[in-house]
Write a protein that holds these residues in place. Structure first.
Motif, mmCIF file in Angstrom:
data_model
loop_
_atom_site.group_PDB
_atom_site.id
_atom_site.type_symbol
_atom_site.label_atom_id
_atom_site.label_comp_id
_atom_site.label_asym_id
_atom_site.label_seq_id
_atom_site.Cartn_x
_atom_site.Cartn_y
_atom_site.Cartn_z
ATOM 1 N N ARG A 19 0.817 -1.219 0.000
ATOM 2 C CA ARG A 19 0.000 0.000 0.000
ATOM 3 C C ARG A 19 0.849 1.267 0.000
ATOM 4 O O ARG A 19 0.354 2.345 -0.326
ATOM 5 N N ARG A 20 2.116 1.130 0.353
ATOM 6 C CA ARG A 20 3.030 2.271 0.346
ATOM 7 C C ARG A 20 3.925 2.264 -0.897
ATOM 8 O O ARG A 20 4.887 3.037 -0.976
ATOM 9 N N GLY A 21 3.614 1.353 -1.819
ATOM 10 C CA GLY A 21 4.399 1.276 -3.047
ATOM 11 C C GLY A 21 5.791 0.726 -2.841
ATOM 12 O O GLY A 21 6.694 0.992 -3.655
ATOM 13 N N LEU A 22 5.986 -0.043 -1.776
ATOM 14 C CA LEU A 22 7.311 -0.574 -1.447
ATOM 15 C C LEU A 22 7.421 -2.033 -1.860
ATOM 16 O O LEU A 22 6.509 -2.822 -1.624
ATOM 17 N N LYS A 23 8.527 -2.389 -2.456
ATOM 18 C CA LYS A 23 8.800 -3.776 -2.820
ATOM 19 C C LYS A 23 9.713 -4.401 -1.767
ATOM 20 O O LYS A 23 10.667 -3.769 -1.311
ATOM 21 N N VAL A 24 9.393 -5.631 -1.392
ATOM 22 C CA VAL A 24 10.213 -6.326 -0.397
ATOM 23 C C VAL A 24 10.732 -7.624 -0.991
ATOM 24 O O VAL A 24 10.120 -8.208 -1.887
ATOM 25 N N THR A 25 11.845 -8.083 -0.455
ATOM 26 C CA THR A 25 12.422 -9.363 -0.856
ATOM 27 C C THR A 25 12.151 -10.376 0.246
ATOM 28 O O THR A 25 12.719 -10.270 1.348
ATOM 29 N N VAL A 26 11.233 -11.299 -0.038
ATOM 30 C CA VAL A 26 10.933 -12.353 0.933
ATOM 31 C C VAL A 26 11.997 -13.429 0.773
ATOM 32 O O VAL A 26 12.016 -14.171 -0.210
ATOM 33 N N VAL A 27 12.901 -13.512 1.739
ATOM 34 C CA VAL A 27 14.032 -14.431 1.641
ATOM 35 C C VAL A 27 13.682 -15.827 2.136
ATOM 36 O O VAL A 27 14.284 -16.817 1.731
ATOM 37 N N GLN A 28 12.666 -15.911 3.017
ATOM 38 C CA GLN A 28 12.284 -17.210 3.583
ATOM 39 C C GLN A 28 10.868 -17.117 4.131
ATOM 40 O O GLN A 28 10.483 -16.096 4.698
ATOM 41 N N GLU A 29 10.098 -18.200 3.953
ATOM 42 C CA GLU A 29 8.779 -18.299 4.561
ATOM 43 C C GLU A 29 8.789 -19.414 5.596
ATOM 44 O O GLU A 29 9.437 -20.446 5.392
ATOM 45 N N ALA A 30 8.081 -19.220 6.686
ATOM 46 C CA ALA A 30 8.013 -20.223 7.756
ATOM 47 C C ALA A 30 6.554 -20.432 8.132
ATOM 48 O O ALA A 30 5.739 -19.512 8.041
#
Length: 300
Positions: free
Chosen positions: A210-221
């Motif tokens: 919603r803030r126009g930010l891209k994130v790098t999801v390195v791991q899911e748990a």
């Protein structure tokens, strides 16, 4: 598919030998073989590879075995609870909850209800989506989660909004700051739970999107504790509800965010239009006090 098919399949999956499985089930081998074949036909999937030395589970069979065991375990737990309730003439009252809520005031509600002699209390760790389904099926009576879900058979009440915090490893560059979402987006993100979805994971991703930010999801748990362990291991950072900081885990620092309005709702779900039982009335009264304590800063 009938219950016996699950029991027959699990016996065969654990013994990996039809003769031994039949003996364990106190039945002849040919009927067991027929039942397993019928199950595979109904599922449209091969569960076993038959060989001269016995059976081997296929990848599909391993998946089905894992979930069949869970279903049988839940059934056995339910049957045992019903028998206890029948013997004691107690009212059964089921509570569903997401794990992160057990770091706050929810245990106080459970403790007070358990002191009532006329109540047989059961707890179920469920996502908010699962809680809605469990309420409609009558498996629980009240649920505590973090998602707002529109369902005509379930009413939801937001008890309060809980601040989100960044969980970072000890020594991280952000330690000692109140980071913005833009600053957090620069670091690898550990996301939880991986499944089932939607869940807190989607709420967290939405805060960035919603803030126009891209994130790098390195791991899911799948579990929050696993996610925090990954943070300690410096895999990345994660976002957690404020209650989680109460566990004081070594190797982690919890940081309040610069944007104070970034919160996660605490949502109470009940069946719509149902006349409250005596236990539900007691639970509602306890909740009212606990929520007021939280809103006025009397946090336990």
């Amino acid at each position: 598919m009938e219950l016996r098919h699950l029991r027959y399949f699990c016996a065969a999956a654990e013994e990996l030998n039809i003769t031994r499985a039949a003996a364990r089930l106190h039945m002849a081998q040919p009927p067991l073989t027929r039942q397993i074949n019928q199950l595979e036909e109904e599922l449209g999937a091969q569960l076993f590879i038959r060989g001269p030395r016995g059976l081997t589970l296929t990848p599909t069979g391993k998946f089905f075995h894992e979930h069949a065991l869970q279903m049988l375990e839940k059934l056995d737990t339910t049957v045992a609870a019903v028998r206890r309730m029948s013997r004691s003439h107690k009212e059964m009252f089921g509570i569903g909850f997401v794990p992160s809520l057990f770091y706050g005031q929810l245990p106080l509600l459970v403790r007070e209800l358990r002191q009532k002699d006329e109540v047989e209390l059961t707890l179920a760790e469920l996502t908010t989506v699962e809680q809605v389904q469990a309420l409609k099926a009558g498996r629980i009576d009240i649920g505590f989660g973090r998602l707002r879900i529109d369902d005509p058979d379930v009413e939801q009440e937001v008890l309060f909004e809980e601040p989100m915090m960044a969980a970072v490893p000890e020594g991280h560059p952000l330690v000692g700051t109140t980071p913005t979402m833009e600053e957090l987006a620069r670091y690898p993100l550990v996301l939880y739970p991986a499944s089932p979805r939607p869940s807190l994971a989607d709420l967290v991703l939405g805060l960035f999107r919603r803030r126009g930010l891209k994130v790098t999801v390195v791991q899911e748990a799948n579990e929050m504790q696993t996610a925090l362990g990954l943070v300690v291991s410096d895999f990345g950072i994660t976002l957690v509800p404020e209650q989680v900081k109460r566990q004081n885990r070594d190797g982690i620092r919890y940081l309040y965010l610069a944007e104070k309005h970034i919160t996660s709702p605490i949502v109470c779900s009940r069946r719509r239009g149902e006349t409250p039982s005596a236990t539900m009335q007691a639970a509602n009264a306890i909740l009212e006090v606990l929520v007021e304590n939280r809103r006025t800063g009397k946090y336990p």
